[in-house]
Design a protein around this motif. Sequence first.
Motif, mmCIF file in Angstrom:
data_model
loop_
_atom_site.group_PDB
_atom_site.id
_atom_site.type_symbol
_atom_site.label_atom_id
_atom_site.label_comp_id
_atom_site.label_asym_id
_atom_site.label_seq_id
_atom_site.Cartn_x
_atom_site.Cartn_y
_atom_site.Cartn_z
ATOM 1 N N ALA A 1 -8.254 1.149 -26.557
ATOM 2 C CA ALA A 1 -9.248 0.509 -26.351
ATOM 3 C C ALA A 1 -9.335 -0.887 -27.013
ATOM 4 O O ALA A 1 -9.980 -1.784 -26.673
ATOM 5 C CB ALA A 1 -10.600 1.222 -26.974
ATOM 6 N N ASN A 2 -8.308 -1.228 -27.819
ATOM 7 C CA ASN A 2 -8.017 -2.606 -28.563
ATOM 8 C C ASN A 2 -7.221 -3.405 -27.433
ATOM 9 O O ASN A 2 -7.512 -4.475 -27.557
ATOM 10 C CB ASN A 2 -7.128 -2.243 -29.704
ATOM 11 N N CYS A 3 -6.204 -3.030 -26.843
ATOM 12 C CA CYS A 3 -5.341 -3.953 -25.853
ATOM 13 C C CYS A 3 -5.499 -3.359 -24.582
ATOM 14 O O CYS A 3 -4.585 -4.107 -23.743
ATOM 15 C CB CYS A 3 -4.042 -3.948 -26.732
ATOM 16 N N ALA A 4 -6.131 -2.300 -24.187
ATOM 17 C CA ALA A 4 -6.020 -1.883 -22.731
ATOM 18 C C ALA A 4 -4.690 -1.611 -22.205
ATOM 19 O O ALA A 4 -4.656 -1.601 -21.025
ATOM 20 C CB ALA A 4 -6.811 -3.131 -21.975
ATOM 21 N N ALA A 5 -3.747 -1.398 -22.918
ATOM 22 C CA ALA A 5 -2.376 -0.814 -22.536
ATOM 23 C C ALA A 5 -2.168 0.606 -22.913
ATOM 24 O O ALA A 5 -3.018 1.117 -23.643
ATOM 25 C CB ALA A 5 -1.188 -1.784 -23.390
ATOM 26 N N ARG B 1 -0.162 6.563 -31.708
ATOM 27 C CA ARG B 1 0.984 7.318 -31.243
ATOM 28 C C ARG B 1 1.555 8.016 -32.381
ATOM 29 O O ARG B 1 1.937 9.319 -32.169
ATOM 30 C CB ARG B 1 1.798 6.129 -30.808
ATOM 31 N N GLU B 2 1.617 7.550 -33.514
ATOM 32 C CA GLU B 2 2.246 8.206 -34.588
ATOM 33 C C GLU B 2 1.476 9.401 -35.133
ATOM 34 O O GLU B 2 1.901 10.429 -35.311
ATOM 35 C CB GLU B 2 2.573 7.372 -35.874
ATOM 36 N N ARG C 1 2.031 -1.241 -27.980
ATOM 37 C CA ARG C 1 1.854 -2.858 -27.935
ATOM 38 C C ARG C 1 1.093 -3.455 -29.289
ATOM 39 O O ARG C 1 1.590 -4.407 -29.717
ATOM 40 C CB ARG C 1 1.411 -3.311 -26.818
ATOM 41 N N CYS C 2 0.059 -2.675 -29.547
ATOM 42 C CA CYS C 2 -0.612 -3.141 -30.820
ATOM 43 C C CYS C 2 -0.514 -2.348 -31.936
ATOM 44 O O CYS C 2 -0.048 -1.196 -31.883
ATOM 45 C CB CYS C 2 -2.351 -3.569 -30.432
ATOM 46 N N PRO C 3 -1.007 -2.794 -33.225
ATOM 47 C CA PRO C 3 -1.093 -1.903 -34.207
ATOM 48 C C PRO C 3 -1.905 -0.636 -34.224
ATOM 49 O O PRO C 3 -1.335 0.519 -34.778
ATOM 50 C CB PRO C 3 -1.382 -2.622 -35.612
#
Length: 63
Positions: free
Chosen positions: A9-13, A27-28, A19-21
């Motif tokens: 929701a932060n970077c839409a990737a 993911r982790e 891609r972002c923190p």
Amino acid sequence: MTYDRLVCANCAAPVSEGRCPVCRANRERLQQENFFSGLTPMTLIALLAVLIAAVALLAHQTA
């Protein structure tokens, strides 16, 4: 749930790209949270088939 289909929701990737923190943190977290998160559906189906075969073999030997 696997993270390869999630969208950040932060970077839409895709979260899997990290891609972002926020993506990297989620993911982790998903990788540590669930043992089965890294397994593909085909692997799960194969494990289920092996389990069913083992139970059938055990039932056949005891009968």
